[in-house]
Design a protein around this motif. Structure first.
Motif, short mmCIF file in Angstrom:
data_model
loop_
_atom_site.label_atom_id
_atom_site.label_comp_id
_atom_site.label_asym_id
_atom_site.label_seq_id
_atom_site.Cartn_x
_atom_site.Cartn_y
_atom_site.Cartn_z
N GLU A 118 33.93 27.72 40.39
CA GLU A 118 34.91 28.51 41.15
C GLU A 118 34.78 28.34 42.67
OE1 GLU A 118 35.20 32.06 38.96
OE2 GLU A 118 36.26 33.14 40.54
N GLU A 119 33.56 28.47 43.17
CA GLU A 119 33.35 28.39 44.62
C GLU A 119 33.80 27.05 45.17
OE1 GLU A 119 31.19 29.62 42.52
OE2 GLU A 119 30.68 31.63 43.21
N ASP A 120 33.51 25.97 44.41
CA ASP A 120 33.92 24.64 44.85
C ASP A 120 35.45 24.52 44.88
OD1 ASP A 120 31.35 23.87 45.11
OD2 ASP A 120 31.33 22.44 43.45
N ILE A 121 36.09 25.06 43.85
CA ILE A 121 37.54 24.94 43.76
C ILE A 121 38.19 25.68 44.93
CG2 ILE A 121 39.57 25.53 42.38
CD1 ILE A 121 38.07 23.32 41.09
N ILE A 122 37.65 26.84 45.28
CA ILE A 122 38.24 27.59 46.40
C ILE A 122 38.12 26.79 47.70
CG2 ILE A 122 38.07 29.70 47.78
CD1 ILE A 122 37.35 31.18 45.23
N ASN A 144 41.79 30.95 39.16
CA ASN A 144 41.73 32.36 38.83
C ASN A 144 40.42 32.88 39.38
OD1 ASN A 144 42.27 34.84 37.36
ND2 ASN A 144 40.66 34.18 35.97
N THR A 145 40.47 33.84 40.33
CA THR A 145 39.23 34.27 40.95
C THR A 145 39.23 35.79 41.08
OG1 THR A 145 37.76 33.89 42.84
CG2 THR A 145 40.12 34.00 43.32
N ASP A 146 38.28 36.33 41.85
CA ASP A 146 38.22 37.78 42.01
C ASP A 146 38.02 38.13 43.48
OD1 ASP A 146 35.39 37.49 42.56
OD2 ASP A 146 35.17 37.17 40.40
N SER A 147 38.15 39.42 43.79
CA SER A 147 38.08 39.82 45.19
C SER A 147 36.69 39.61 45.77
CB SER A 147 38.50 41.28 45.35
OG SER A 147 37.58 42.10 44.67
N ALA A 148 35.68 39.58 44.89
CA ALA A 148 34.32 39.38 45.38
C ALA A 148 34.21 38.04 46.09
CB ALA A 148 33.35 39.44 44.21
N ARG A 149 34.76 37.01 45.46
CA ARG A 149 34.67 35.69 46.08
C ARG A 149 35.58 35.59 47.30
NH1 ARG A 149 33.69 34.80 40.82
NH2 ARG A 149 31.82 33.62 40.31
N LEU A 150 36.77 36.22 47.22
CA LEU A 150 37.65 36.22 48.39
C LEU A 150 36.99 36.96 49.54
CD1 LEU A 150 41.09 36.82 46.63
CD2 LEU A 150 40.11 34.67 47.46
N GLY A 151 36.10 37.88 49.20
CA GLY A 151 35.38 38.66 50.22
C GLY A 151 34.50 37.81 51.11
N SER A 153 49.27 36.30 42.93
CA SER A 153 49.42 37.52 42.13
C SER A 153 48.06 38.14 41.91
CB SER A 153 50.04 37.16 40.78
OG SER A 153 49.81 38.19 39.85
N PHE A 154 48.02 39.49 41.86
CA PHE A 154 46.81 40.08 41.32
C PHE A 154 47.11 41.18 40.32
CE2 PHE A 154 46.32 43.57 44.46
CZ PHE A 154 46.97 43.05 45.56
N THR A 155 48.08 40.86 39.47
CA THR A 155 48.36 41.78 38.37
C THR A 155 47.51 41.44 37.15
OG1 THR A 155 50.05 40.30 37.57
CG2 THR A 155 50.76 42.06 39.06
N TRP A 156 46.62 40.48 37.31
CA TRP A 156 45.80 40.04 36.18
C TRP A 156 44.54 40.90 36.12
CZ3 TRP A 156 47.26 35.48 33.31
CH2 TRP A 156 48.43 34.87 33.78
N LEU A 212 37.88 44.86 36.42
CA LEU A 212 37.93 43.56 37.07
C LEU A 212 39.36 43.10 37.32
CD1 LEU A 212 36.34 41.30 38.28
CD2 LEU A 212 36.55 40.09 36.13
N ILE A 213 39.71 43.08 38.62
CA ILE A 213 41.03 42.57 39.02
C ILE A 213 40.88 41.08 39.32
CG2 ILE A 213 42.92 42.82 40.65
CD1 ILE A 213 41.64 45.54 41.43
N ASN A 214 41.71 40.25 38.70
CA ASN A 214 41.68 38.81 38.98
C ASN A 214 42.79 38.44 39.94
OD1 ASN A 214 40.34 37.23 35.97
ND2 ASN A 214 39.47 38.61 37.47
N PHE A 215 42.54 37.43 40.73
CA PHE A 215 43.50 36.96 41.73
C PHE A 215 43.84 35.52 41.41
CE2 PHE A 215 43.29 40.23 45.12
CZ PHE A 215 42.32 41.03 44.55
N GLU A 216 45.16 35.22 41.39
CA GLU A 216 45.56 33.83 41.19
C GLU A 216 45.82 33.27 42.58
OE1 GLU A 216 44.79 33.49 38.29
OE2 GLU A 216 44.94 35.65 37.98
N VAL A 217 44.95 32.35 43.00
CA VAL A 217 45.09 31.81 44.35
C VAL A 217 45.42 30.33 44.31
CG1 VAL A 217 43.52 33.51 45.34
CG2 VAL A 217 42.62 31.31 44.59
N ILE A 218 46.24 29.89 45.26
CA ILE A 218 46.49 28.46 45.42
C ILE A 218 46.44 28.14 46.90
CG2 ILE A 218 47.96 28.37 43.36
CD1 ILE A 218 50.34 27.91 45.27
#
Ligand code: NA
Ligand code: NA
Lengths: 317, 428, 170
Positions: free
Chosen positions: A63-67, A79-86, A133-136, A226-232
């Protein structure tokens, strides 16, 4: 932002776009099906102009590499979470703190809050990350261990696997355990070989990764929703025609809500299934004690004010 | 991606180090993809070293190098000679027993072939065995070590494919012992035909046997402790490697008293070079694999094979045939690295047990070390005994037959492989 | 200059070998402390950190000592002259590749500065990342020196046993 003037409504679009979407879950999880649905509808609505290829089980990388790759403009999603976006906008991690929100409905309100909008803008402008989106919502997280967990004291000295980011680590520490950073894919083997004593997971992870073979207890601590975030990539997003952008976001939100509701409905049958596999489900957990312990994470990471601000904006408590 | 494959083979034929051939051709994929940021290769190369699972590799390499320095080998040599010296072609039989016992501490077929060739080679020639037979005996016996735990091939497969290394180790035991026994039968048959005589006429006394065995007990204990430790979760595979290091140092310093600080530092330096060579290959191959994943080639390949047949036996045979063919041209480390991630989804799709599959795959690829045109062990033994490849196979075809029986046995009777791991770790 | 490079090589070996020794001790310590109920949470993370350095420095040492595995069936049959030129071509391609990895590795080290290392607060991932460009820089120097030696010595003086490649571990 793009140089094409012709309409995208023609039968076969001139320029085709491909988004490679990576997630760490196995292909049997509802989210995987959700991502495939999202891709299918986007492809239909864009007449094949935008294709989403879904890679399960972290096939494209961790995940970290993909971001990092997303930030540099690759046509990749994660598909990630707010922790990593933090790691990029520290305050956003609050959404991953213990007992922050309690239901999917509360999550749906978050997106419209002024503070959250400002965070999204910062992620886009400063770090090149676009949140689609973060409706996941993956559901409430519990403790998967080899002893019953009823109070924070029961977690003392246990090595609990978490993703390798500060908010997770602090959250787990605040409710009593010692956090260990490990990719999700390594949990089974690490449990089998007692490198860790447990993991904090949602129901579906336990059946998906066959963890009932290596763990005896599932204790319903409910410590994180756990809220997931779809990031691109922001750069890739901007390169898409505006109508594609809109379709991509709309369908992502829609598929996310569906998948979240499905996961919610699944909890009961999964409980039964795990019990049949020999796991003990512990439900008489001291919720108040855990909630109180969870406060520690907000204090350590100085997120108390951020939380109170969000609660005020959404009219909670 | 076609250009990438062509470039890879071209670079390899040009004699470029495989690590760079793989990394550079992989890099060409990124040059073809304008949407992919060019920092990804650097990131991929690094991420390979950040895995808890892959940490097992350097530690087992270190342990293997240490065990070779502790004085265990010549003790095992004496024991093997006592156990098998009275059989026909006694030195060849001694070599098989030595290979099996040595297999319990070493993990590399190439290292074993070199060592056994040097230790027993001259003696076998003196006894009048044909050059081809000597070469065959040493070459085939070196395959045993890859199956008897520990084996670096199984560590690689388990680390990359996320398959339990403890189970793999346990699974290798029976095939390894079976190989030893069948090889001894093959030698007996060849010896009768060629009229090779026993090494000694009288059997040894029980007392001799007991004292020598006791002296070697530490060598026998090692693979047992390894599997027991993994079974009871005393350590993880990576920790098992570190434990093996500690074990080797302890035995060398306190039991055999042959291990010195100078030897330790020298082993450390040798190991750094070995790790550099293996891990650079693993790290740089990540650049290549990324292209494969990006283009979804493993899935396409899996669909192709599963499309031919959904029958596990047939799929396994197709894969084995393919591995034997590629194994003719390339050697096992590289192939395990490249193919594990591609073949595991196929095995899973048709319902082959991944431990069973791992043993068959590693065993088949190790045979590639003996097949022309590119076979490192074959080159080594043919140069030690100064014989041709044809001579080697002509004089040791019973050994070849024994090898085939083991491979086919492992494929068609999974219980040979799975019996021990199921017994130790429980059924999966 | 030569003095300085020898010093760098010695330091490289020292760092790599003690990184290996320390990571082994860390892994053992982690196992022992866990079994007595006092886990060292950061031990494995520290071990993988040292591992990265050990790999990229060790890679350069292996390259300098001609210990990288290659396939020599074809090249060994060529006349020495062609072997000689092939080697120069190979190393030149490798130089270009390494230069690109260095450039992008440096860029990556900069962009990952916000990422924390395995969740240990305040330890940036950059400290791991720079192992790549630094290791590649050392390999780049090695490759350039190899090219220089090949050109200086010429193929006429190449000893007979020079063509074989080292073999793998398995
Ligand atoms: Na072995
Ligand atoms: Na071969």
């Amino acid at each position: 932002a793009c140089g094409k003037t012709e309409t995208a409504k023609t039968k076969s679009p001139k320029q085709k776009y491909v988004l490679k979407f990576n997630h760490v879950l196995s292909d049997s999880e509802p989210f995987h099906k959700g991502f495939l649905n999202w891709g299918k509808r986007v492809k239909e609505r864009t007449n094949g102009g935008l294709e989403i290829q879904v890679f399960h089980s972290a096939q494209l990388g961790v995940e970290e590499d993909i971001i990092e790759q997303i930030r540099q403009g690759a046509n990749i999603g994660q598909n990630t979470d707010s922790a990593r976006l933090g790691m990029y906008v520290p305050a956003i991690a609050v959404m991953n703190a213990p007992y922050f929100v309690d239901s999917i409905d509360e999550v749906a309100k978050l997106r419209e809050l002024a503070t959250v909008k400002a965070w999204q803008k910062e992620l886009e402008d400063k770090h090149g990350i676009k949140i689609l989106s973060f409706t996941w919502v993956q559901g409430l997280r519990h403790m998967v261990t080899n002893k019953p967990i009823k109070t924070p004291d029961d977690l003392k000295g246990l090595r609990i696997r978490t993703p390798g980011v500060p908010i997770w680590q602090e959250s787990i520490r605040s409710i009593g355990a010692s956090p260990v950073a490990l990719p999700f894919g390594e949990v089974y083997i690490a449990m089998e070989q007692k490198a860790i004593d447990g993991a904090d997971l949602v129901y579906r992870n336990v059946t998906g990764a066959k963890l009932f073979e290596v763990a005896k207890y599932m204790s319903e601590t409910n410590h994180i929703l756990l809220i997931n975030f779809e990031v691109i990539s922001k750069k890739f997003f901007d390169s898409l025609p505006p109508e594609y952008q809109q379709i991509l976001v709309e369908e992502c939100d829609k598929a996310g809500l569906e998948a979240s509701r499905e996961m919610e409905k699944e909890v009961e049958p999964l409980r039964k299934q795990l019990a049949e596999k020999g796991m003990t489900i512990v439900q008489d957990v001291d919720a108040a004690a855990f909630r109180k312990a969870g406060e520690g994470a907000y204090n350590v990471l100085k997120l108390t004010e951020v939380r109170d601000q969000l609660y005020k904006e959404m009219g909670k408590k | 991606m076609t250009e990438v494959f062509i470039a890879f083979f071209l670079f390899m034929l040009m004699g470029m180090p495989v690590a760079f051939a793989i990394g550079i051709s992989g890099m060409m994929f990124f040059m073809q993809q304008p949407t992919l940021p060019s920092t990804i290769p650097a990131q991929l190369v690094l991420t390979q070293t950040q895995s808890f699972m892959l940490l097992a590799i350097p530690l087992f390499v270190f342990a293997g190098n240490l065990l070779n320095e502790t004085g265990i080998t010549h003790r095992l040599m004496r024991l093997s000679s006592m156990l098998a010296g009275h059989l026909r072609a006694g030195l060849a039989q001694v070599n098989m027993v030595l290979a099996a016992t040595l297999g319990g501490i070493t993990s590399s077929a190439i290292a074993d072939a070199t060592m056994l060739g040097r230790v027993l080679g001259p003696g076998m020639l003196e006894k009048g065995y044909s050059r081809g037979f000597c070469a065959g005996v040493i070459a085939f016996s070196s395959l045993i070590t890859t199956m008897i735990p520990p084996g670096i091939g199984l560590v690689l497969y388990g680390s990359i494919g996320e398959v339990s290394i403890g189970r793999l180790f346990a699974a290798g035991l029976v095939p390894g012992l079976l190989m030893t026994v069948l090889y001894m039968v093959a030698i007996e048959i060849t010896a009768r035909k060629q009229g090779y005589e026993p090494e000694r006429t009288e059997r040894i006394t029980l007392k001799e046997l007991v004292t020598t065995s006791l002296d070697c007990i530490w060598a026998f204990l090692f693979p047992v402790l390894l599997i027991v430790g993994l079974r009871f979760g005393l350590f993880t595979p990576s920790e098992a490697g570190a434990f093996a290091v500690a074990y080797a140092v302890t035995i060398g310093v306190f039991v055999y008293r042959e291990f010195t600080w100078e030897k330790f530092v020298r082993t450390l330096e040798d190991t750094v070079v070995d790790i550099g060579m293996v891990m650079l290959l693993i790290s740089l191959s990540a650049i290549f694999s990324y292209g494969l994943t990006w283009e979804q080639l493993p899935q396409a390949f899996a669909e192709l094979i599963v499309g031919i047949s959904g029958d596990p036996w047939l799929v396994m045979l197709i894969i084995v045939a393919m591995l034997l063919v590629v194994g003719m041209f390339m050697d096992s480390t590289v192939l395990i690295l490249l193919l594990t991630a591609i073949l595991i989804p196929i095995a899973r799709a048709v319902g082959i047990d991944l431990v069973h599959f791992g043993i068959v795959m590693v065993l088949t690829l190790t045979i590639g070390l003996l097949t022309p045109p590119v076979g490192v062990v074959m080159f080594i033994v043919c140069s030690i005994f100064n014989c041709s490849i044809v001579e080697m196979y002509r004089d040791s075809w019973w050994l070849l037959l024994a090898t085939l029986i083991v491979v086919l046995g492992c494929i068609f009777f999974p219980q040979i492989v799975l019996f021990v791991p199921d017994m130790i770790f429980g059924k999966q | 200059m030569r003095r300085f490079y020898q010093y760098v090589c010695a330091a490289e070996m020292h760092i790599a070998k003690w990184a290996l020794a320390v990571l082994t001790v860390l892994v053992i310590a982690a196992a022992v402390m866990r079994s007595i109920g006092m886990p060292i949470v950061w031990a494995i993370d520290a071990a993988t950190f040292l591992f990265a350095w050990c790999v990229f420095l060790g890679g350069d040492i292996a390259m300098r000592n001609d210990r990288l595995v290659c396939i020599d069936v074809l090249t060994c049959r060529l006349p020495k002259k062609y072997q000689h030129y092939l080697k120069i071509i190979n190393y030149s391609i490798i130089v270009v590749f390494l230069a690109s990895l260095i450039a992008h590795g440096v860029k990556l080290a900069y962009t990952t500065r916000l990422r924390t290392f395995q969740g240990i607060p305040d330890v940036s991932y950059t400290w791991v990342t720079i192992a790549v460009p630094l290791g590649c820089l050392l390999m780049l120097i090695t490759a350039i020196l190899k090219i220089r030696n090949l050109i200086q010595n010429g193929y006429e003086n190449m000893p007979d046993g020079e063509c074989g490649c080292p073999k793998e571990l398995m």
